[in-house]
Motif scaffolding. Sequence first.
Motif, PDB file in Angstrom:
ATOM      1  N   GLN A  44      -3.587   3.894  -1.210  1.00 32.01           N
ATOM      2  CA  GLN A  44      -3.710   5.334  -1.078  1.00 32.01           C
ATOM      3  C   GLN A  44      -4.084   5.998  -2.400  1.00 32.01           C
ATOM      4  O   GLN A  44      -4.598   7.114  -2.416  1.00 32.01           O
ATOM      5  CB  GLN A  44      -2.401   5.909  -0.536  1.00 32.01           C
ATOM      6  CG  GLN A  44      -2.031   5.334   0.832  1.00 32.01           C
ATOM      7  CD  GLN A  44      -0.658   5.753   1.292  1.00 32.01           C
ATOM      8  OE1 GLN A  44      -0.386   6.942   1.442  1.00 32.01           O
ATOM      9  NE2 GLN A  44       0.227   4.796   1.520  1.00 32.01           N
ATOM     10  N   LYS A  45      -3.801   5.293  -3.501  1.00 32.79           N
ATOM     11  CA  LYS A  45      -4.165   5.792  -4.816  1.00 32.79           C
ATOM     12  C   LYS A  45      -4.592   4.610  -5.669  1.00 32.79           C
ATOM     13  O   LYS A  45      -3.896   3.594  -5.727  1.00 32.79           O
ATOM     14  CB  LYS A  45      -2.987   6.518  -5.471  1.00 32.79           C
ATOM     15  CG  LYS A  45      -3.299   7.088  -6.847  1.00 32.79           C
ATOM     16  CD  LYS A  45      -2.081   7.784  -7.442  1.00 32.79           C
ATOM     17  CE  LYS A  45      -2.388   8.323  -8.832  1.00 32.79           C
ATOM     18  NZ  LYS A  45      -1.194   8.980  -9.434  1.00 32.79           N
ATOM     19  N   TYR A  46      -5.740   4.725  -6.319  1.00 28.59           N
ATOM     20  CA  TYR A  46      -6.226   3.662  -7.190  1.00 28.59           C
ATOM     21  C   TYR A  46      -5.850   3.960  -8.648  1.00 28.59           C
ATOM     22  O   TYR A  46      -5.926   5.099  -9.094  1.00 28.59           O
ATOM     23  CB  TYR A  46      -7.743   3.517  -7.069  1.00 28.59           C
ATOM     24  CG  TYR A  46      -8.183   2.707  -5.871  1.00 28.59           C
ATOM     25  CD1 TYR A  46      -8.477   1.351  -5.996  1.00 28.59           C
ATOM     26  CD2 TYR A  46      -8.282   3.284  -4.607  1.00 28.59           C
ATOM     27  CE1 TYR A  46      -8.879   0.597  -4.905  1.00 28.59           C
ATOM     28  CE2 TYR A  46      -8.676   2.547  -3.508  1.00 28.59           C
ATOM     29  CZ  TYR A  46      -8.970   1.204  -3.666  1.00 28.59           C
ATOM     30  OH  TYR A  46      -9.350   0.459  -2.570  1.00 28.59           O
ATOM     31  N   PHE A  47      -5.431   2.927  -9.348  1.00 28.52           N
ATOM     32  CA  PHE A  47      -5.179   2.991 -10.781  1.00 28.52           C
ATOM     33  C   PHE A  47      -5.301   1.572 -11.312  1.00 28.52           C
ATOM     34  O   PHE A  47      -5.647   0.654 -10.549  1.00 28.52           O
ATOM     35  CB  PHE A  47      -3.797   3.597 -11.082  1.00 28.52           C
ATOM     36  CG  PHE A  47      -2.658   2.920 -10.381  1.00 28.52           C
ATOM     37  CD1 PHE A  47      -1.956   1.871 -10.988  1.00 28.52           C
ATOM     38  CD2 PHE A  47      -2.253   3.325  -9.107  1.00 28.52           C
ATOM     39  CE1 PHE A  47      -0.903   1.246 -10.344  1.00 28.52           C
ATOM     40  CE2 PHE A  47      -1.188   2.707  -8.457  1.00 28.52           C
ATOM     41  CZ  PHE A  47      -0.525   1.662  -9.077  1.00 28.52           C
ATOM     42  N   ASN A  55       0.829  -1.221   0.000  1.00 28.13           N
ATOM     43  CA  ASN A  55       0.000   0.000   0.000  1.00 28.13           C
ATOM     44  C   ASN A  55       0.856   1.260   0.000  1.00 28.13           C
ATOM     45  O   ASN A  55       0.583   2.246   0.684  1.00 28.13           O
ATOM     46  CB  ASN A  55      -0.986  -0.002   1.179  1.00 28.13           C
ATOM     47  CG  ASN A  55      -2.274  -0.734   0.833  1.00 28.13           C
ATOM     48  OD1 ASN A  55      -2.488  -1.127  -0.316  1.00 28.13           O
ATOM     49  ND2 ASN A  55      -3.127  -0.940   1.811  1.00 28.13           N
ATOM     50  N   ASN A  56       1.922   1.202  -0.810  1.00 30.73           N
ATOM     51  CA  ASN A  56       2.843   2.316  -1.026  1.00 30.73           C
ATOM     52  C   ASN A  56       3.556   2.768   0.242  1.00 30.73           C
ATOM     53  O   ASN A  56       4.010   3.908   0.340  1.00 30.73           O
ATOM     54  CB  ASN A  56       2.147   3.519  -1.676  1.00 30.73           C
ATOM     55  CG  ASN A  56       3.105   4.305  -2.557  1.00 30.73           C
ATOM     56  OD1 ASN A  56       3.910   3.722  -3.280  1.00 30.73           O
ATOM     57  ND2 ASN A  56       3.031   5.629  -2.489  1.00 30.73           N
TER      58      ASN A  56
END
Length: 398
Positions: A252-255, A220-221
């Motif tokens: 924390q960021k979706y892509f 999760n980064n």
Amino acid sequence: SWFKGDVKALIDEALATGVGPSPSNSLTINGQPGDLYPCSEENTYRLKVNSGRTYLLRVINAVMNEEQFFGIAGHSLTVVGQDAAYIKPITTNYIMITPGQTMDILVTANQPPSYYYIASYSFSDGPGVAFDETTTTAIFQYNGNYSRPSAIPLPVLPVFNDTAAAENYTSRVRGLASRDHPVNVPQTINRHLYITIALNYLPCTEATCINSTRVAASMNNVSFAAKPIDILQAYYRSINGVFDADFPSEPQKYFNFTGNMTSIDVATARGTKVTMLNYGEAVEIVFQGTNLLAEMNHPIHLHGFSFYLVGHGKGNFNNETDPKSYNLIDPPEINTVALPRSGWAAIRFVANNPGVWFIHCHLEKHSSWGMDTVLIVRNGRTRAQSMRPPPATLPSCS
């Protein structure tokens, strides 16, 4: 795995320079590389067997950085256990076993008395990723009077990057789910975690770095940063400032995690973050592979628990449709899951073991780069549901 140099020194050098460590120089079976290495030929491990007998092999992958294909020439393998739990028997010509995994395998000596190679080599599906390309051998040797063969046959194993062969094997694993060995997979979930697995870069301004960045890894980064005081001691003794209890429960960021990565930032940040769980909570974790830097299979291991692998698939996990295909009838109960390349895997367990538990990729280089996090299970209401104090004989760190 066997290295010509000091393993700790090799890892320290790789971390200082910011690049990947050199692969091992050979693989071994019970400490010997085998007949394909001149230095080992006289001491190749031999498993001596009697015709007609069936033998139980306990196979452990103790390789540092490679998942392994394994087989015995001319003989079928019947896998009956994985990670110390029974599974429905699988008859196969090969297994794919990840670092940290254990398998219980039956093999019957039912071939003409002779010598047959036991062999293993790496499964590596990450494009451009350096790995140990050697083959280790042992000899499955029948007792009796016969002439040693001029050429010992090797097992036919999948090619090193055969992702389909690896996943075809792992997808066959099912729990025994019998009356004596029931499946108790949680049906109602209290805590959901969705954790992306990635390779990344961190900035590096140190003089030892070859480039301005160093290779890193994350969940999760968050690239795990170990502290001088370990988390177990900090939690047990209530020492502040060692860890933060805010590990993100989702990315924390979706892509498009398994799509084209050309426009995605591969940088990450370091942190010492943990997830707090209440005693007795039913937990589901979905591990999501990403294609950052290199798409590849990752063996993810959880300390302190066995868990049920209830689902896995290719592409990005869909929290509406994919749970409909979960296996809640006979999922295997394991402690290491092979997260498929460009795919996802879902596990479930009950947090009934109070303590501080590490989750990490079992490829040591990825773990050393930060592909780790920690679960802390709080005490329950009784002494039996609480952490035990350290033993009086526990030596202090120096």
